[in-house]
Design a protein around this motif. Structure first.
Motif, PDB file in Angstrom:
ATOM      1  N   ALA A   1       0.835  -1.205   0.000  1.00 45.22           N
ATOM      2  CA  ALA A   1       0.000   0.000   0.000  1.00 45.22           C
ATOM      3  C   ALA A   1       0.866   1.250   0.000  1.00 45.22           C
ATOM      4  CB  ALA A   1      -0.930  -0.005   1.217  1.00 45.22           C
ATOM      5  N   ALA A   2       1.939   1.233   0.797  1.00 47.54           N
ATOM      6  CA  ALA A   2       2.840   2.382   0.826  1.00 47.54           C
ATOM      7  C   ALA A   2       3.508   2.592  -0.533  1.00 47.54           C
ATOM      8  CB  ALA A   2       3.897   2.192   1.915  1.00 47.54           C
ATOM      9  N   GLY A   3       3.877   1.493  -1.194  1.00 46.68           N
ATOM     10  CA  GLY A   3       4.455   1.621  -2.526  1.00 46.68           C
ATOM     11  C   GLY A   3       3.480   2.247  -3.506  1.00 46.68           C
ATOM     12  N   ALA A   4       2.210   1.855  -3.438  1.00 52.37           N
ATOM     13  CA  ALA A   4       1.199   2.450  -4.303  1.00 52.37           C
ATOM     14  C   ALA A   4       0.984   3.921  -3.963  1.00 52.37           C
ATOM     15  CB  ALA A   4      -0.110   1.686  -4.175  1.00 52.37           C
ATOM     16  N   PHE A   5       1.097   4.275  -2.679  1.00 49.53           N
ATOM     17  CA  PHE A   5       1.010   5.681  -2.285  1.00 49.53           C
ATOM     18  C   PHE A   5       2.089   6.491  -2.987  1.00 49.53           C
ATOM     19  CE2 PHE A   5       2.765   8.996   0.504  1.00 49.53           C
ATOM     20  CZ  PHE A   5       1.669   9.838   0.612  1.00 49.53           C
ATOM     21  N   TYR A   6       3.291   5.970  -3.033  1.00 51.90           N
ATOM     22  CA  TYR A   6       4.371   6.677  -3.723  1.00 51.90           C
ATOM     23  C   TYR A   6       4.070   6.797  -5.216  1.00 51.90           C
ATOM     24  CZ  TYR A   6       7.737   7.338   0.006  1.00 51.90           C
ATOM     25  OH  TYR A   6       8.372   7.795   1.120  1.00 51.90           O
ATOM     26  N   GLN A   7       3.598   5.725  -5.824  1.00 46.73           N
ATOM     27  CA  GLN A   7       3.286   5.780  -7.249  1.00 46.73           C
ATOM     28  C   GLN A   7       2.217   6.835  -7.540  1.00 46.73           C
ATOM     29  OE1 GLN A   7       2.473   1.486  -7.656  1.00 46.73           O
ATOM     30  NE2 GLN A   7       3.983   1.475  -9.306  1.00 46.73           N
ATOM     31  N   ALA A   8       1.221   6.921  -6.671  1.00 46.89           N
ATOM     32  CA  ALA A   8       0.092   7.811  -6.940  1.00 46.89           C
ATOM     33  C   ALA A   8       0.389   9.266  -6.595  1.00 46.89           C
ATOM     34  CB  ALA A   8      -1.131   7.333  -6.155  1.00 46.89           C
ATOM     35  N   PHE A   9       1.128   9.492  -5.503  1.00 53.83           N
ATOM     36  CA  PHE A   9       1.215  10.846  -4.973  1.00 53.83           C
ATOM     37  C   PHE A   9       2.608  11.476  -5.030  1.00 53.83           C
ATOM     38  CE2 PHE A   9      -2.490   8.948  -2.824  1.00 53.83           C
ATOM     39  CZ  PHE A   9      -3.460   9.875  -3.185  1.00 53.83           C
ATOM     40  N   VAL A  10       3.643  10.713  -5.382  1.00 56.59           N
ATOM     41  CA  VAL A  10       4.985  11.293  -5.458  1.00 56.59           C
ATOM     42  C   VAL A  10       5.070  12.427  -6.476  1.00 56.59           C
ATOM     43  CG1 VAL A  10       7.276  10.763  -6.417  1.00 56.59           C
ATOM     44  CG2 VAL A  10       6.459   9.557  -4.411  1.00 56.59           C
ATOM     45  N   PRO A  11       4.445  12.330  -7.656  1.00 53.46           N
ATOM     46  CA  PRO A  11       4.528  13.482  -8.573  1.00 53.46           C
ATOM     47  C   PRO A  11       4.045  14.784  -7.936  1.00 53.46           C
ATOM     48  CG  PRO A  11       3.715  11.557  -9.734  1.00 53.46           C
ATOM     49  CD  PRO A  11       3.766  11.174  -8.284  1.00 53.46           C
ATOM     50  N   ALA A  12       2.941  14.719  -7.202  1.00 51.66           N
ATOM     51  CA  ALA A  12       2.445  15.927  -6.549  1.00 51.66           C
ATOM     52  C   ALA A  12       3.399  16.391  -5.458  1.00 51.66           C
ATOM     53  CB  ALA A  12       1.057  15.668  -5.958  1.00 51.66           C
ATOM     54  N   LEU A  13       3.976  15.428  -4.704  1.00 50.11           N
ATOM     55  CA  LEU A  13       4.933  15.785  -3.655  1.00 50.11           C
ATOM     56  C   LEU A  13       6.172  16.455  -4.243  1.00 50.11           C
ATOM     57  CD1 LEU A  13       4.792  12.615  -1.374  1.00 50.11           C
ATOM     58  CD2 LEU A  13       4.172  14.935  -0.709  1.00 50.11           C
ATOM     59  N   VAL A  14       6.696  15.879  -5.315  1.00 48.14           N
ATOM     60  CA  VAL A  14       7.907  16.431  -5.931  1.00 48.14           C
ATOM     61  C   VAL A  14       7.640  17.832  -6.462  1.00 48.14           C
ATOM     62  CG1 VAL A  14       9.482  16.169  -7.895  1.00 48.14           C
ATOM     63  CG2 VAL A  14       8.924  14.196  -6.467  1.00 48.14           C
ATOM     64  N   GLU A  15       6.498  18.008  -7.104  1.00 46.44           N
ATOM     65  CA  GLU A  15       6.188  19.326  -7.642  1.00 46.44           C
ATOM     66  C   GLU A  15       6.010  20.351  -6.534  1.00 46.44           C
ATOM     67  OE1 GLU A  15       3.395  21.296 -11.117  1.00 46.44           O
ATOM     68  OE2 GLU A  15       3.069  19.230 -10.480  1.00 46.44           O
TER      69      GLU A  15
END
Length: 270
Positions: free
Chosen positions: A93-107
């Motif tokens: 689940a944590a891995g999927a969280f990164y896949q889904a939300f990392v682009p927004a976090l990085v931006e």
């Protein structure tokens, strides 16, 4: 070695794929097509390698029957399944969280939408899993699952905190801790479920492992995606942190080692 290789090649592929894909999209031609052409080429190469690889088991009649899905774990390790399920569900689940939300976090944190940077941040979670997994072999499966999940929870607490506060350096450090720790826990859970397996037990057991893992990746992500319309990213991160907390407590209390008595014929239920 079997549990590390079987559980962590997925993580290694995700980490390498994220970096290479990000680089191809950012620097290569045809940003929407090239990644898929490369993957198709790798799949064709895999087919060729499988075709020339020697068979590892003795052939027998029943090819059509062998295609019928079989999903079970042997009776002797079935008591390990609830804790293993908690490990797989929470970490994937944590891995999927990164896949889904990392682009927004990085931006938001780096003020960039660079596909390569996004891939590198995602790989910072998946890559350390491969390095952490062999450490699980230093402990009995139950101990390794406890150590791994406590480390995973520590990393998730750091991730949730830094998403709220915006401390990028701590976010990367917490990501690496969570990634390495999940490697310890996942490989140990896999090692326990594979204990004493016969060749006939392996495919059904891995079917269970991956059904649980991908359920952990998809179902919480689907819920989080729906909630993202009303909740902020820090609030969604808290939900993933709560899932990590529940899974860790369950693991600490319930983890135990597989029985070590002599293994007889395969016992299973379907």
């Amino acid at each position: 070695m079997a549990s590390v290789a079987s559980s962590q090649t997925v993580m290694l592929g995700l980490a390498v794929g994220a970096i290479v894909s990000g680089a191809l999209v950012q620097f290569g031609p045809w940003p929407r097509e090239l990644v898929f052409l490369v993957v198709i080429g790798l799949l064709l190469l895999s087919v060729a390698l499988i075709a020339v690889s020697p068979e590892t088991v003795t052939g027998m009649a029943g090819a059509r029957r062998s295609l019928r899905p079989r999903v079970y774990v042997p009776a002797r390790v079935r008591s390990l399944l609830p804790v293993a399920a908690a490990v797989f569900l929470a970490t994937w689940a944590a891995g999927a969280f990164y896949q889904a939300f990392v682009p927004a976090l990085v931006e938001d944190q780096l003020h960039t939408s660079s596909p390569l940077i996004v891939g590198l941040v995602f790989a910072a979670y998946m890559g350390p899993s491969v390095l952490g997994a062999p450490l699980g072999g230093l402990f009995a499966p139950a101990t390794a699952q406890r150590v791994g999940m406590i480390g995973f929870l520590t990393g998730m607490i750091g991730i949730v905190t830094t998403i709220a506060t915006g401390t990028l350096e701590l976010f990367i450090a917490a990501t690496i801790v969570a990634g390495a720790s999940q490697g310890i826990a996942i490989s140990a859970a896999t090692r326990g479920l594979l204990h004493g397996n016969t060749p006939a037990d392996r495919a059904p057991t891995f079917s269970v492992i991956y059904l649980l893992s991908y359920s952990g990746a998809t179902i919480p992500a689907l819920i989080a995606g729906q909630l993202s319309n009303t909740l902020s990213l820090p609030q969604i991160a808290i939900g993933y942190g709560a899932l990590a907390l529940v899974a860790t407590l369950f693991t600490v209390v319930g983890a135990h080692n597989p029985r070590t008595e002599a293994i007889g014929h395969s016992e299973h239920g379907e």
